[in-house]
Design an enzyme around this catalytic site. Structure first.
Site, mmCIF file in Angstrom:
data_model
loop_
_atom_site.group_PDB
_atom_site.id
_atom_site.type_symbol
_atom_site.label_atom_id
_atom_site.label_comp_id
_atom_site.label_asym_id
_atom_site.label_seq_id
_atom_site.Cartn_x
_atom_site.Cartn_y
_atom_site.Cartn_z
ATOM 1 N N GLU A 24 1.087 -1.276 0.170
ATOM 2 C CA GLU A 24 -0.107 0.077 0.115
ATOM 3 C C GLU A 24 0.737 1.094 -0.007
ATOM 4 O O GLU A 24 1.828 1.421 0.933
ATOM 5 C CB GLU A 24 -0.786 -0.103 1.241
ATOM 6 C CG GLU A 24 -1.942 -1.178 1.425
ATOM 7 C CD GLU A 24 -2.752 -1.139 0.312
ATOM 8 O OE1 GLU A 24 -3.158 0.000 -0.195
ATOM 9 O OE2 GLU A 24 -3.518 -2.064 0.193
ATOM 10 N N CYS B 45 -2.511 8.841 3.182
ATOM 11 C CA CYS B 45 -2.332 8.237 2.009
ATOM 12 C C CYS B 45 -3.354 8.383 1.080
ATOM 13 O O CYS B 45 -2.986 8.456 -0.265
ATOM 14 C CB CYS B 45 -2.101 6.550 2.217
ATOM 15 S SG CYS B 45 -3.506 5.901 2.829
HETATM 16 P P1 NAP Z 1 8.613 4.723 4.068
HETATM 17 O O1 NAP Z 1 9.668 5.650 4.574
HETATM 18 O O2 NAP Z 1 8.635 4.190 3.075
HETATM 19 O O3 NAP Z 1 8.432 3.639 5.570
HETATM 20 C C1 NAP Z 1 7.590 2.687 5.605
HETATM 21 C C2 NAP Z 1 7.943 1.580 6.424
HETATM 22 O O4 NAP Z 1 9.040 0.870 5.720
HETATM 23 C C3 NAP Z 1 8.747 2.112 7.741
HETATM 24 O O5 NAP Z 1 8.018 1.156 8.842
HETATM 25 C C4 NAP Z 1 9.892 1.892 7.655
HETATM 26 O O6 NAP Z 1 10.729 1.713 8.651
HETATM 27 C C5 NAP Z 1 10.105 0.643 6.867
HETATM 28 N N1 NAP Z 1 11.335 0.451 6.130
HETATM 29 C C6 NAP Z 1 11.976 1.339 5.460
HETATM 30 N N2 NAP Z 1 13.188 0.845 4.704
HETATM 31 C C7 NAP Z 1 13.047 -0.607 4.956
HETATM 32 C C8 NAP Z 1 13.811 -1.676 4.788
HETATM 33 N N3 NAP Z 1 14.869 -1.582 3.868
HETATM 34 N N4 NAP Z 1 13.417 -2.852 5.229
HETATM 35 C C9 NAP Z 1 12.429 -2.801 6.036
HETATM 36 N N5 NAP Z 1 11.639 -1.901 6.283
HETATM 37 C C10 NAP Z 1 11.893 -0.797 5.838
HETATM 38 O O7 NAP Z 1 7.288 5.613 4.275
HETATM 39 P P2 NAP Z 1 6.980 6.483 5.281
HETATM 40 O O8 NAP Z 1 7.504 7.812 5.313
HETATM 41 O O9 NAP Z 1 6.789 5.660 6.889
HETATM 42 O O10 NAP Z 1 5.351 6.653 5.094
HETATM 43 C C11 NAP Z 1 4.980 7.758 4.043
HETATM 44 C C12 NAP Z 1 4.533 7.211 2.940
HETATM 45 O O11 NAP Z 1 3.418 6.144 3.105
HETATM 46 C C13 NAP Z 1 3.730 7.976 1.877
HETATM 47 O O12 NAP Z 1 4.161 7.939 0.627
HETATM 48 C C14 NAP Z 1 2.367 7.535 2.061
HETATM 49 O O13 NAP Z 1 1.584 7.872 0.973
HETATM 50 C C15 NAP Z 1 2.316 6.126 2.319
HETATM 51 N N6 NAP Z 1 1.154 5.481 2.920
HETATM 52 C C16 NAP Z 1 0.315 4.740 2.032
HETATM 53 C C17 NAP Z 1 -0.692 4.107 2.743
HETATM 54 C C18 NAP Z 1 -1.580 3.112 1.914
HETATM 55 O O14 NAP Z 1 -2.420 2.753 2.659
HETATM 56 N N7 NAP Z 1 -1.323 3.235 0.852
HETATM 57 C C19 NAP Z 1 -0.934 4.562 4.050
HETATM 58 C C20 NAP Z 1 -0.090 5.474 4.992
HETATM 59 C C21 NAP Z 1 0.865 5.816 4.146
HETATM 60 P P3 NAP Z 1 11.691 2.912 9.394
HETATM 61 O O15 NAP Z 1 10.561 3.966 9.664
HETATM 62 O O16 NAP Z 1 12.240 2.328 10.603
HETATM 63 O O17 NAP Z 1 12.812 3.347 8.410
#
Ligand code: NAP
Length: 671
Positions: free
Chosen positions: A256, A295
């Site tokens: 997602e 999101c």
């Molecule tokens: P993100 O930076 O991609 O991180 C998402 C998750 O992935 C975090 O728990 C992060 O952990 C983890 N992660 C990052 N690198 C990883 C790796 N190499 N291995 C395992 N896990 C890893 O996203 P975010 O900044 O938290 O969230 C914002 C984004 O989420 C926005 O673009 C938004 O549109 C999207 N979003 C989408 C939805 C949906 O339902 N479609 C809902 C909410 C948000 P760490 O924090 O520890 O790095």
């Protein structure tokens, strides 16, 4: 400083080497740390598989649904603690209602659907049986059983509670243990929520574990019984999706991710109409709730060319009234972004959008919180006059209070622009014109996980453009990740294996605990209406005496009910009809006679007849023929401590033993 623990193999593990600092969104001060490079993630996986999985699979769907309900009510009782912590993420009290209460509400919906739509058993029947052999001795049935591994949920920062619960609820209901890995930035809120769930005592050991910080090499050892669900940015999704072990073992992976959701003002909506005001209100709410870090937030605002100026003015006027500040203050309508890193990221993205669009509202250098050390930003509105030749406005997600107005010429142009997002979670259309709704649906539904229509008729009940509901699918194609979650029981199936089972009626009845025609019938017991719910066994059958249907019966029924349809009254007219040999009995007369044939009249365990399903009249019955009934216990579903629902398979046959009607009767029977 708060130490954000992991919960691994039944023990709380504090942060150690490799821990990352977490700052308050309001002050920028460090308030917590999370992460531990030495966390035994493989041990966690083994604990989930060996301890949590068997315990959950030992329960029925109803047992697990009751557990979800108890957990949700426990969280509700303690939600103030979650609100208190969440302010530091920049969220206001209104935002907490989305995250904390929304998460608890989602869990309650799964608890309720689990009991209403799933059996009190360990095998879920997916769809109706298929008869595969002519004589009815070989059938097929799709079943779902829980995966025997673990679900790893990697979540985004913006909804530390909802983001976890909306995934954990269907996972646990399916019978699969979960390891939750929240985004580090808001992990302290998720940790507090996990603590509440663990301390409630409602979860079996190993059902829920928590990784605060990095997941180490966990992904490198998962296999076909495991599931990874990811919520976050498209970049991270791409990295995780490409993990060689996940690819080699076809590990289920759902993403997602971000998307450029849009809202369209219908061509029928003009200033002064309720639809125009509704549109402006929804846009403003989506831009400012969670400071735009949703999101599903509206990133692109599409309006008929003639309405562009009026829309910009009206949105600007509403944004002007949004008080930005410390989320703890009651007057605050919009809090901070989650961190200063996020603020920098949003500003960079806004600059990219600004290369194609005029900045018409909100100056980040000059607004009420401009001097704060916290991650505050004003809502920023852009106007892109030439969306056909723009790229960034359709492609760059500024994950904050940023949105762009753009004009459309006609409906097909609006649909083209909607689809330029290359796949989104939700598109909304504010219109009262059914043709507009249908045309947009045909041109655009394939690009969006959800279409949300709203107008003056629905607005008092509508749930909002941005709200994913547990009942409805959440996810979207392409840019949105190509994943799907929620959507009622569909969500539960993502954690189960669907298997096509083929065999005789007895074999399928034994597996699915639902009687199939042709399976064994027990006819040597007392009348089933005299036996309590607990005594009834699937396959118990009652065979009635037979009863003749006379012409007088047909006429009496016709005049008594007023149903004097010619097929029952006029022999010549009936004969001219391709379905009837002549005058025939009413179908409802046959059903009424059937009830008279199988009923046991004395007060007893049968409390009420609550309906019938799948009624088919298969052969007409003429006067002079006779009918009899076979009633078989097909399935049993406990409802509460007092009674349960019995589903009976009912077959009416004629003098020649041919089936004339078939249906499933539902009764509530006392325990
Ligand atoms: P993100 O930076 O991609 O991180 C998402 C998750 O992935 C975090 O728990 C992060 O952990 C983890 N992660 C990052 N690198 C990883 C790796 N190499 N291995 C395992 N896990 C890893 O996203 P975010 O900044 O938290 O969230 C914002 C984004 O989420 C926005 O673009 C938004 O549109 C999207 N979003 C989408 C939805 C949906 O339902 N479609 C809902 C909410 C948000 P760490 O924090 O520890 O790095």
């Amino acid at each position: 400083m708060r130490q954000v623990h992991s919960f691994a193999a039944g023990a709380w593990v504090p942060p150690r080497s490799g821990a990352r600092s977490i700052a308050s969104a309001i002050t920028g001060d460090i308030i917590a740390e999370a992460g531990n490079d030495a966390l035994d993630v493989q041990g966690m996986r083994a604990y989930a598989r060996d301890v949590g999985g068997p315990a959950l699979r030992g329960m029925t769907f109803h047992g697990r649904a009751r557990m979800l309900k108890a957990l949700a009510l426990h969280l509700r009782e303690h939600r103030q603690a979650l609100y208190d912590l969440s302010f530091d993420t920049g969220a206001t009290q209104a935002d907490h209602l989305i995250d904390v209460d929304g998460g608890i509400g989602t869990m309650l919906v799964f608890a309720s659907k689990g009991r209403r739509e799933m059996p009190d058993a360990q095998v879920y029947l997916d769809g109706a049986p298929e008869q595969l052999g002519r004589a009815g001795q070989f059938h097929g049935q799709h079943i779902c059983t829980p995966l025997q591994g673990v679900a790893l949920h990697i979540n985004a920062f913006n909804f530390p509670v909802w983001g976890m619960l909306e995934k954990v609820a269907p996972t646990l209901l399916a019978g699969v243990p979960a390891i939750v890995k929240p985004a580090t930035a808001t992990s302290y809120v998720t940790e507090a929520c996990v603590r509440l769930m663990i301390e409630s005592g409602y979860l079996p050991d190993g059902a829920l574990q928590l990784v605060s910080g990095g997941v180490g090499d966990l992904l490198d050892h998962l296999d076909c019984q495991d599931v990874v669900t990811f919520t976050g940015s498209a970049d991270t999704a791409r990295t995780l999706r490409g993990n060689v072990n996940l690819l080699n073992n076809a590990v289920r992976f759902t993403a997602e991710q971000d998307s450029l959701n849009a809202s369209v003002l219908g061509p029928d909506a003009e200033p002064g109409m309720p639809e125009f005001d509704l549109f402006v209100k929804e846009v403003q709410r989506e831009m400012t709730a969670k400071a735009g870090q949703k999101c599903t937030a509206i990133r692109r605002i599409m309006v008929p060319e003639a309405q562009v100026d009026a829309v910009i003015e009206a949105i600007g006027a509403r944004l002007e009234n949004v008080t930005i500040g410390d989320p703890r203050a009651e007057s605050t309508k919009m809090g901070a972004l989650v961190s200063n890193n996020q603020k920098v990221d949003v500003l960079e993205k806004a600059i990219q959008i600004g290369t194609e669009a005029e900045h018409v509202f909100g100056d980040p250098e000059n607004f009420s919180m401009a001097d704060s050390k916290g991650a505050f930003l004003p809502p920023m509105l852009f106007h892109c006059a030439d969306p056909d030749n723009a790229r960034a406005v359709h492609d760059v997600e500024a994950f904050g209070p940023v949105s762009t107005v753009m004009p459309y010429r006609n409906l097909s142009h609006a649909a083209d622009l909607l689809n330029r997002g290359k796949g989104s979670l939700v598109a909304s259309i504010i219109t009262r014109d059914g043709d507009v709704a249908r045309q947009i649906t045909m041109a655009s539904a394939a690009f969006h996980g959800r279409l949300y229509f709203n107008n003056r008729d629905s607005m008092s009940e509508a749930t909002g453009h941005g709200a994913p509901l547990p009942h409805m699918v959440h996810g979207g194609p392409g840019r949105a990740g190509g994943g799907e979650e929620l959507g009622g029981i569909r969500a539960v199936k993502h954690y189960m294996q669907r298997t096509a089972v083929q065999g005789s009626p007895d074999i399928l009845t034994a597996i699915g605990q639902r009687w199939l025609p042709g399976a064994a019938e027990a006819t040597d017991k007392p009348h089933p209406f005299t036996r309590p719910f607990g005594d009834l066994v699937i396959g118990d059958t009652f065979n009635s005496a037979s009863r003749e249907v006379t012409l007088e019966d047909i006429e009496t029924f016709a005049h008594f009910t007023g149903d004097t349809f010619y097929a029952h009254m006029d022999d010549a007219a009936a004969k001219a009809n391709p379905f009837f040999p002549g005058r025939v009995a009413h179908g409802y007369l046959l059903l009424s006679f059937a009830a008279g044939l199988f009923v046991q009249p004395d007060p007893g365990p049968v409390l009420a007849n609550t309906g019938l399903d799948n009624l088919r009249f298969m052969k007409p019955v003429e006067a002079g023929d006779s009918i009899k009934v076979r009633l078989t216990v097909k399935a049993k579903t406990p409802r509460n401590d007092a009674y349960g629902e019995v589903r009976w398979h009912v077959t009416l046959t004629n003098r020649d033993d041919e089936a004339v009607a078939e249906y499933e009767l539902l009764t509530m029977n006392a325990h």
